[in-house]
Motif scaffolding. Structure first.
Motif, PDB file in Angstrom:
ATOM      1  N   GLY A  31      -8.881  -3.280   1.591  1.00  0.00           N
ATOM      2  CA  GLY A  31      -8.507  -2.611   0.354  1.00  0.00           C
ATOM      3  C   GLY A  31      -9.032  -3.280  -0.896  1.00  0.00           C
TER       4      GLY A  31
ATOM      5  N   THR B 169     -17.781   1.158  -2.914  1.00  0.00           N
ATOM      6  CA  THR B 169     -17.031   1.999  -1.982  1.00  0.00           C
ATOM      7  C   THR B 169     -17.832   3.166  -1.432  1.00  0.00           C
ATOM      8  OG1 THR B 169     -16.189   3.459  -3.722  1.00  0.00           O
ATOM      9  CG2 THR B 169     -14.871   1.486  -3.190  1.00  0.00           C
TER      10      THR B 169
ATOM     11  N   TYR C 232       0.839  -1.191   0.000  1.00  0.00           N
ATOM     12  CA  TYR C 232       0.000   0.000   0.000  1.00  0.00           C
ATOM     13  C   TYR C 232       0.878   1.247   0.000  1.00  0.00           C
ATOM     14  CZ  TYR C 232      -3.601  -3.153   1.868  1.00  0.00           C
ATOM     15  OH  TYR C 232      -4.484  -4.173   2.064  1.00  0.00           O
TER      16      TYR C 232
END
Length: 117
Positions: free
Chosen positions: A70, A105, A14
């Motif tokens: 994620g 999301t 990340y």
């Protein structure tokens, strides 16, 4: 939450944080990946990965998984039938992906960066 047996531990990378170190160079060119890790701009976390085959989509918390991990496995049936057709992918599949990403999301904006054939 769903229950599925964890099958593997996977290391995912990340960006360190929005407030943390910025990329020092393009991570996808030359030794940019190593330079960004050394600068602290990219960090790794090990996550458990489960085999979700056979687990109903309704029992998966896609928004929670995206928030916590994620990514999430989300069922989607595309209208595109020929993924080797660059124009079809760009003009039909990109909008599908944008809509799906916004739905999962809760984002107000989303974009597809690129694809490779």
């Amino acid at each position: 939450r769903f229950s599925a047996q964890l099958t593997a531990g996977v290391e995912l990378n990340y960006a360190a944080s929005a407030q943390g170190p910025r990329f020092v160079c393009n991570p996808f060119e030359g030794d940019g990946w190593s330079q960004n890790i050394g600068a602290g701009a990219i960090v790794s976390h090990v996550h458990g990965v489960a085999d979700l085959r056979g687990v109903s989509a309704e029992s998966r918390d896609a928004q929670g998984l995206v928030r916590d991990r994620g990514f999430a496995l989300v069922p989607h049936q595309s209208i595109v039938t020929d993924f080797t057709c660059d124009a079809d992918v760009r003009h039909r599949y990109y909008p599908e992906l944008v809509a799906l990403a916004k739905h999962v999301t809760g984002a107000s904006r989303a974009a597809v960066a690129s694809h490779a054939l």
